[in-house]
Design a protein around this motif. Structure first.
Motif: not given
Ligand code: FES
Lengths: 174, 404
Positions: A103, A105-108, A121, A123-126, A138-139
């Motif tokens: 992702c 965003h932060l790499g999940c 995703c 992690c933060h719902g992307g 958020p991505p």
């Molecule tokens: S790592 Fe995917 S939404 Fe934050």
């Protein structure tokens, strides 16, 4: 007085020597934390593109990162918008989505939920669609595409071929 | 000195060489503590004890832990847990202490906020304390990596990605921090170094600074009284122990501290023996796998509130607000414009601010743990906005407050 200025001079001279040493050691410290040459050098992966099934997400590994390979069905290809078409990697007439499966965003690693729902995703719902473009923040952008070179029906990851360079120039990937 | 006499006792021999009597006075017998403080002031001592527990258990873990991606997981989950005699004890003490230490830090912090202990000459106590908080956070994060389970790996991935600065896209920096494209051997070994050497040294130095910052302006008290420590301590030394507002740190005040510490230790070892599970994430009992993200990624409970501030916004705004939340507490002494250093209950709107802040942080913590969907996303978003708004409002409401 004289001895004072002599002391002052010695102080400054010491300061100068110490400063040179400090800057030098900072450079050394910075480099010691750089990725090792062996880490940088390892990192070409060859994929045989004729082995993939349609609409089945396969995760390959390149430089420790997951690489998504999704062979598109004829229906998917037909329904693509121009923007989606531009992200396609075409090998031997077959259309693929090729992406670093992290992702932006932060790499999940987002999970593939099928053609309709794309990637989610956790992690933060992307969310991403099946072409790899973002559909929910958020991505900040679609999946990055790894450097690739097309070689017959093979794909070499880690080497930038003309198709990849073009994608980079047009800003499709970073 | 330089004038030595024949020693009359071992203590005298040492005293001539180390001035131990002077040290004893400065550190203990003439270190003055106000009488009107409650058990919440004992949290400092509780933290010292917890830190010692972490240090000792850590030393024992260090002897069998293997900082290598191939062996780290088994060295913790097999060698230490099953083979090393009482290895499980050190691990559970270390894990529980790492979690509980944050609970105590938060209590310590909010006690300081409630009683205004960060004001009027005590700013350095607060600032050094917040630096300690940051150091402890780094220590906790680097330690979390070491068992090299799934949560370790993915927390490492997510947190180091924060350093790419969103749209700045500083991948070079992230790769430099990791020493690789993804968290791998270089990453594990350097975080191991940080966890066992560099950050602990920094923590010990900061603890020294924190104590020094406390020694000069002295500890605040429950009523925010301005105590003339010199006059009061003179009274005490002259024999008027009951009339003096202060007392010795040792052994008078210490006995009360130790009482609290005793109760705390019973609670602590209850957790260690019967409830250690809360400090260990089940996901982290799967070995790290770079090709599979766990369904939900969340940090340990003590980071949830700031994590939740990151989550509902787009990446750049999220990062900016996250950074804001990380540092804003440091500036509290300067954002609180009121000169009153009395308990929040006797101040104006600050009273509501204090309880509001506590509630918002609890809500953020709860939402941070829940999956980022639907209703929870919305509540999290609202709470994050309230959190920011409250900090912006703080200088305004406190400057309106009249002097007591
Ligand atoms: S790592 Fe995917 S939404 Fe934050």
């Amino acid at each position: 007085m004289e001895s004072n200025s002599r002391r002052g001079f010695m102080g400054k001279a010491f300061g100068a020597v110490a400063a040179v040493g400090a800057v030098g050691s900072l450079v050394a410290m910075k480099s010691s934390w750089d990725p090792l040459p062996s880490v940088k050098a390892a990192g070409f992966t060859t994929l045989d593109m004729s082995t993939y099934e349609e609409n089945e997400l396969i995760t390959e590994k390149w430089r420790g990162k997951p690489i998504f390979v999704l062979k598109k069905t004829a229906a998917m290809v037909a329904s693509q918008t121009d923007a989606q078409k531009e992200r396609d990697v075409v090998v031997d007439g077959m259309h693929f989505m090729l992406a670093i499966g992290l992702c932006t965003h932060l790499g999940c690693i987002p999970a593939y939920k099928g053609e309709k729902d794309g990637f989610l995703c956790a992690c933060h719902g992307g969310q991403f669609d099946w072409a790899g473009a973002v559909t929910k923040v958020p991505p900040p952008r679609g999946f990055d595409i790894p450097p690739f070179k097309i070689d017959g029906n093979k794909l070499v990851l880690g080497e930038a071929g003309p198709e990849y360079t073009k994608m980079k120039e047009t800003g499709i990937t970073l | 000195m330089a004038h030595f006499t024949k020693a009359t006792s071992v203590k005298d021999w040492l005293n001539q060489r180390l001035a131990i009597e002077k040290v004893e006075k400065v550190m203990a017998s003439e270190y003055w503590i106000p009488k009107n403080i409650n058990f919440l002031w004992a949290m400092g001592m509780v933290l010292v004890i917890t830190f010692v527990l972490l240090l000792v258990s850590g030393i024992f873990l260090l002897m069998y832990y293997q900082p290598s991606v191939g062996m780290a997981f088994d060295s913790v989950n097999y060698t230490i847990m099953r083979e090393v005699g009482f290895g499980w004890l050190w691990r559970h003490v270390h894990g529980v202490a790492a979690s509980v230490v944050f609970l105590i830090i938060y209590i310590h912090m909010f006690t300081g906020i409630y009683y205004g202990s960060y004001k009027k000459g005590r700013e350095m106590i607060w600032i050094s304390g917040m630096l300690l908080f940051i150091a402890f956070s780094t220590e906790a994060f680097s330690g979390y990596m070491l068992p090299w389970g799934q949560m370790s790996y993915w927390a490492g991935m997510v947190i180091t990605n924060l350093f790419s600065g969103g749209s700045l896209h500083a991948d070079g920096l992230v790769e430099w921090i990791r020493g690789d494209y993804v968290p791998a051997q270089a990453f594990l070994t350097r975080f191991f170094m940080l966890h066992v050497l560099l950050v602990p040294i920094a923590i010990m130095g900061l603890i020294g600074l924190h104590f020094a910052a406390l020694r000069i302006p002295h500890v605040n008290n429950q009523d925010g009284d301005e105590i003339d420590f010199e006059a009061e301590s003179k009274k005490y030394l002259d024999g008027d122990k009951a009339g003096s507002k202060v007392m010795r740190f040792a052994n008078d005040f210490m006995s009360k501290d130790m009482m609290v510490v005793g109760v705390y230790l019973v609670f602590f070892f209850y957790l260690v023996f019967y409830n250690y599970g809360f400090a260990m994430d089940p996901v982290n009992f799967d070995p790290a796998d770079g090709l599979k993200t766990p369904a939900h990624i969340y940090p340990e409970w003590y980071f949830l509130w700031s994590y939740e501030i990151l989550r509902p916004f787009n990446i750049d705004l999220g990062l900016a607000l996250f950074g804001f939340a990380q540092v804003i507490f440091v500036f509290l002494p300067f954002l609180d414009r009121s000169p009153n250093s009395v308990p929040a209950s006797r101040r104006g709107a600050f009273k509501y601010w204090f309880w509001g802040m506590l509630i918002v942080m609890i809500v953020l913590t709860a939402m941070g743990k829940l999956p980022p969907e639907g209703m929870f996303s919305t509540i999290g978003l609202v709470a994050a906005i309230i959190f920011i708004a409250m900090w912006i409002a703080l200088p305004i409401i406190t400057s309106l407050e009249k002097k007591l």
